[in-house]
Design an enzyme around this catalytic site. Structure first.
Site, PDB file in Angstrom:
ATOM      1  N   CYS A  90      41.844 -34.743 -11.812  1.00  0.00           N
ATOM      2  CA  CYS A  90      42.755 -35.027 -12.929  1.00  0.00           C
ATOM      3  C   CYS A  90      42.594 -33.984 -14.039  1.00  0.00           C
ATOM      4  O   CYS A  90      41.494 -33.524 -14.330  1.00  0.00           O
ATOM      5  CB  CYS A  90      42.493 -36.404 -13.505  1.00  0.00           C
ATOM      6  SG  CYS A  90      43.643 -36.829 -14.830  1.00  0.00           S
TER       7      CYS A  90
ATOM      8  N   CYS B 240      40.382 -42.198 -12.717  1.00  0.00           N
ATOM      9  CA  CYS B 240      41.074 -40.969 -12.345  1.00  0.00           C
ATOM     10  C   CYS B 240      40.561 -40.432 -11.018  1.00  0.00           C
ATOM     11  O   CYS B 240      39.452 -40.738 -10.594  1.00  0.00           O
ATOM     12  CB  CYS B 240      40.811 -39.876 -13.387  1.00  0.00           C
ATOM     13  SG  CYS B 240      41.684 -40.102 -14.930  1.00  0.00           S
TER      14      CYS B 240
ATOM     15  N   CYS C 273      44.982 -44.091 -14.084  1.00  0.00           N
ATOM     16  CA  CYS C 273      45.532 -43.068 -14.974  1.00  0.00           C
ATOM     17  C   CYS C 273      46.991 -42.815 -14.596  1.00  0.00           C
ATOM     18  O   CYS C 273      47.325 -42.744 -13.415  1.00  0.00           O
ATOM     19  CB  CYS C 273      44.703 -41.800 -14.799  1.00  0.00           C
ATOM     20  SG  CYS C 273      45.377 -40.339 -15.560  1.00  0.00           S
TER      21      CYS C 273
ATOM     22  N   CYS D 274      47.198 -38.757 -13.048  1.00  0.00           N
ATOM     23  CA  CYS D 274      46.812 -38.325 -11.701  1.00  0.00           C
ATOM     24  C   CYS D 274      47.096 -39.402 -10.663  1.00  0.00           C
ATOM     25  O   CYS D 274      46.908 -39.156  -9.468  1.00  0.00           O
ATOM     26  CB  CYS D 274      45.346 -37.913 -11.681  1.00  0.00           C
ATOM     27  SG  CYS D 274      44.212 -39.277 -12.042  1.00  0.00           S
TER      28      CYS D 274
HETATM   29 ZN   LIG Z   1      43.759 -39.087 -14.388  1.00  0.00          ZN
END
Ligand SMILES: [Zn+2]
Length: 373
Positions: A44, A40, A71, A74
């Site tokens: 995030c 991330c 992810c 994000c």
């Molecule tokens: Zn994330």
């Protein structure tokens, strides 16, 4: 020794940025979480990991090279910080707080986009347009109020509607029927159903005048109709009615040849009349984006709907899918390679997946997964 100390200092600064969800960290690092295998951006919105599970990487590429996946929330692999993801998250929070207050123009202005562009960005990430999302939020509130046993009129006002006309219009769309019909288990609704043979045994389809509302597999028509009755206890069920007969061939074809593009690939896909909470609708919309021959894990699906920690709720939403095969919940499997559950029997889930794998032999990754499963 000095080098090691400065490394520690940098890691500590990065960890503080993660804890503070500081979005624009100056050096563009990402953090990966050993327990989820996902990486991330520091900003995030996902749940904060424990320090001992975190590794830092200078770039997204380095995290990928170390075997981590980006992810879906994000989008750390999408260049610089993703202002659209943040704008969509902000718009969702506003709609959830008050689905009546912001209009599309407001939400778009806040995101710095034109209304048309904002609507497309929102739809692509959430699976529903802003208007449909607001409607689903209101329907959730109405449903919750109805289920506590309030009168229909009280429930309408409790759900935040200014008046009954708007509520009735929304309820028909969000609940799939009028508020009073929902309260009474589908009273006043006419639901057509029809059955046929398919390669998985018997298939039942049911439809309202608004669209397809149920697809179920079984061995026995009596049991299939009894299930439908349990789902709509007060509706008038009409065997062999025209709405169901019209969609039956499309469903049978979809089961026989899923590689032909699924429901949306049908020449003229009949409309769906799905009744679910805003969360369920988002999960079902995301399921429809998984191509035939591919699978996702429950955790991947949870990340895709922006709630990476909601794996169990996502599994429940898959399990409550009302339209087998049309919303392909069979394409979700456990991360250990196991099949997971299937409301219409694991043998049918296996048969659907095997059929799609056969039609998609080029995909060697999938073949390996199918052998292991
Ligand atoms: Zn994330």
């Amino acid at each position: 020794m000095a080098a090691a100390a400065s490394q520690d200092a940098r890691a500590e600064a990065r960890w503080q940025a993660v804890q503070a969800r500081r979005p624009a960290a100056d050096d563009g690092f990402v953090y990966a979480v050993a327990t989820t295998g996902i990486f991330c951006r520091p900003g995030c919105a996902s749940r904060r990991p424990r320090r001992e599970h975190v590794r830092f990487f200078d770039t997204a590429e380095a995290a990928v090279a170390a075997g981590f996946r980006p992810c879906r929330r994000c989008r750390p692999d999408h260049g610089a910080a993703d202002p659209q993801a943040e704008a969509v998250a902000r718009a969702r929070r506003r709609l959830e707080a008050d689905p009546d207050e912001p209009c599309l123009a407001d939400l778009a202005a806040e995101a710095g986009l034109s209304p048309g562009h904002f609507r497309r960005v929102f739809q692509a990430r959430v699976g529903l347009s802003p208007k449909q999302y607001a409607k689903a939020v209101r329907a959730d509130r109405l449903r919750a109020a109805l289920e506590t046993g309030a009168t229909v009129t009280d429930a309408i006002f409790d759900a935040g509607y200014g008046g009954t006309a708007r509520a009735h219009a929304d309820a028909a769309a969000g609940l799939g029927m009028t508020a009073s019909a929902y309260r009474k288990g589908g009273a006043g609704e006419v639901i057509d159903h029809a059955q046929a043979d398919c390669r998985l045994g018997r298939v039942l389809v049911a439809a309202t005048p608004r669209g397809l509302c149920a697809v179920a597999f079984g061995d026995d028509d009596g049991a299939l109709v009894a299930d439908l009755r349990a789902r709509f206890p007060r509706a008038t069920l009409q065997a062999g009615g025209p709405a169901a007969r019209a969609v039956l061939p499309t469903v049978v074809r979809l089961v026989a040849a899923p590689e032909e593009g699924g429901w949306d690939g049908a020449p003229d896909p009949p409309p769906l009349d799905l009744r679910g909470t805003a969360f369920q609708m988002r999960v079902w919309a995301e399921l429809r984006r998984i191509p035939p021959g591919q699978t996702r894990t429950y955790a991947e699906l949870a990340a895709a709907v922006g709630q990476p920690s909601a794996t169990r709720a996502v599994a429940n939403a898959c399990g409550s899918n009302p339209v087998a095969a049309v919303v392909p919940c069979h394409r979700v499997v456990r991360s250990d390679g196991g099949l997971g559950g299937y409301r219409w029997g694991l043998a049918r889930k296996r048969a659907l997946l095997d059929g799609e794998a056969e039609a998609d032999r080029d995909d060697e990754d999938w073949e390996a997964g199918a052998d292991r499963g």
